[in-house]
Design an enzyme around this catalytic site. Structure first.
Site, PDB file in Angstrom:
ATOM      1  N   GLU A  12       0.861  -1.193   0.000  1.00  0.00           N
ATOM      2  CA  GLU A  12       0.000   0.000   0.000  1.00  0.00           C
ATOM      3  C   GLU A  12       0.893   1.237   0.000  1.00  0.00           C
ATOM      4  O   GLU A  12       1.992   1.215   0.560  1.00  0.00           O
ATOM      5  CB  GLU A  12      -0.900  -0.032   1.237  1.00  0.00           C
ATOM      6  CG  GLU A  12      -1.606   1.251   1.606  1.00  0.00           C
ATOM      7  CD  GLU A  12      -2.580   1.725   0.542  1.00  0.00           C
ATOM      8  OE1 GLU A  12      -2.613   2.940   0.294  1.00  0.00           O
ATOM      9  OE2 GLU A  12      -3.302   0.879  -0.024  1.00  0.00           O
ATOM     10  N   CYS A  71     -14.518  -0.695  -7.795  1.00  0.00           N
ATOM     11  CA  CYS A  71     -15.736   0.107  -7.674  1.00  0.00           C
ATOM     12  C   CYS A  71     -16.039   0.822  -8.982  1.00  0.00           C
ATOM     13  O   CYS A  71     -16.893   1.697  -9.026  1.00  0.00           O
ATOM     14  CB  CYS A  71     -15.602   1.110  -6.531  1.00  0.00           C
ATOM     15  SG  CYS A  71     -14.244   2.285  -6.743  1.00  0.00           S
TER      16      CYS A  71
END
Length: 421
Positions: free
Chosen positions: A299, A373
């Site tokens: 990340e 998404c």
């Protein structure tokens, strides 16, 4: 219809990707449904896009239902509360199927899985001064005008008081004279609030904010990500782990959505023992996967990785969880690095993971799970994996953004044969 406005009658043919009814000439009409004859008032064109305001429904669709929210139609948060559940589910599923088809991808698309649960667990409220008073709410559709609200009915009940909390917190920061965004999240410890957009606050304002956190019984209050006071840990559950995400950090919109996504990801891993979780955030997938497998989380945000590491260390019984801070847009994991893993999950921001998908396509990883998404960016990334020799199993669309045009999805890729070069 106001004086001087001339209405036009049109037939609505289909529902667009943003929830607008679309007429034969491409005219967009918010609030109109396929099969309806409606009277509209043309609006000023914006570029090539032509819109009209719905004035009257002359012949309603049998699929039309009454919206449940008093702010629907003025608030820009929800696009489609007026469509019955079955055609609504078909429309959302088709958003995914259409995006894949446009990219030339043939894949089975499952029926829409509902993941609204108790409602949205987080929302960002905007505070602006209107007629001398601070008001909190959401922006109108395609506008910077604020729609003040009492509460948002699609949020969890614990979030219903958030607009009033937002108005109170705005007072020491100028009462909405400057734009202020208030991100509110429901946690086990209470509301977690992060204030953004106003800029720095002086010592006096900070003292008042800390006192208001007590008055409003907040778990944590932050200003631009800086914690002003933490009265109780703002805990979010990720499997067995108790996670305290960084202020303003990314979370799935609903608890039910995160749980369903996690279930699908874990199931897709099968017997894989070593997993890479790319774009891991604070560990919604890593912490669930680590209950049975070793996980390497990658990340770019240091605060998210710190939260993940802390949750992993304090959760008994988890397998090894390692973390790596890395900008996967600029420095994606390369094929030799990826080949150390039995499976990979990637859940990038809305823009997708084009650079990382290209490297995955060059790898030998047996199973790759894509979570997205945005169906368009997912389709683009999927095309890269398919060109590299993967096959795409069933794609599952998930509705945690109920009444909006947004849809979450999970796709499972498995390597077959030699990859193309």
């Amino acid at each position: 219809m106001s004086a001087g406005e001339v209405g036009t009658d049109v037939e609505i043919l289909r529902l667009g990707a943003r929830g607008d009814g679309i007429a034969a000439d491409g005219l967009l009409v918010a609030g109109a449904l396929p099969g309806e004859r409606v009277r509209v008032i043309p609006e000023a064109a914006r570029g090539s896009q032509r819109r009209a305001r719905l004035d009257a429904v002359l012949e309603p669709s049998p699929d039309r239902i009454a919206p449940f929210c008093p702010y629907f139609g003025s608030c820009g948060g929800c696009a489609i509360q007026h469509l019955a559940p079955e055609p609504y589910g078909a429309w959302k599923r088709d958003l995914v199927a259409t995006a894949l088809a446009r990219a030339g991808i043939e894949a089975a698309v499952a029926s829409l899985r509902d993941a609204h649960g108790a409602g949205r667990r987080r929302a960002t409220f905007h505070v602006r001064r209107i007629e001398g008073a601070a008001e909190a709410g959401f922006m109108a559709a395609r506008s910077h005008a604020l729609v003040a609200i009492d509460h948002c009915p699609i949020t969890e009940p614990a979030l219903h008081r958030a607009p009033e909390v937002a108005r109170l917190l705005a007072r020491p920061l100028g009462g909405g004279g400057k734009p202020l965004d208030v991100q509110a999240t429901v946690t086990e410890g209470g509301l977690d609030i992060d204030l953004r957009g106003h800029g720095p606050a002086d010592g006096r304002a900070r003292q008042v904010l800390v006192a208001l956190a007590e008055t409003c019984d907040l778990a944590r209050l932050s200003l631009h990500g800086e914690v002003l006071v933490e009265r109780r840990p703002p805990v979010i559950r990720a499997g067995r782990a108790a996670l305290v995400p960084p202020p303003g950090g990314f979370l799935q919109a609903t608890q039910a959505g995160e749980a369903l996504l996690g279930e699908l990801v874990v199931t897709a891993m099968g017997g894989a023992k070593r997993i890479a979780d790319l774009f891991s955030g604070a560990g919604a997938f890593s912490l669930r996967l680590a209950e049975e497998r070793a996980v390497h989380a990658v990340e770019g945000d240091a605060a998210s990785l710190a939260a993940l590491d802390r949750a992993a260390r304090f959760t008994p019984g988890l397998r090894s969880v390692t973390t790596e801070r890395r900008d996967l847009f600029r420095r994606p994991l390369l094929a030799p690095e990826l080949d150390r893993f039995d499976a990979v999950v990637f859940d990038p921001p809305r823009a997708g993971a084009e650079a990382q998908a290209a490297r995955l396509a060059e790898s030998k990883v047996p199973v790759v799970v894509g979570v997205s998404c945005d169906a368009g960016s997912f389709a683009r990334d999927a095309a890269l994996l398919l060109a590299g020799g993967y096959r795409l199993d069933e794609v599952v669309p998930i509705d945690q953004f109920r009444h909006s045009p947004h849809v979450e999805l999970v796709g499972v890729f498995r390597r077959e044969g030699r990859r193309k070069r």
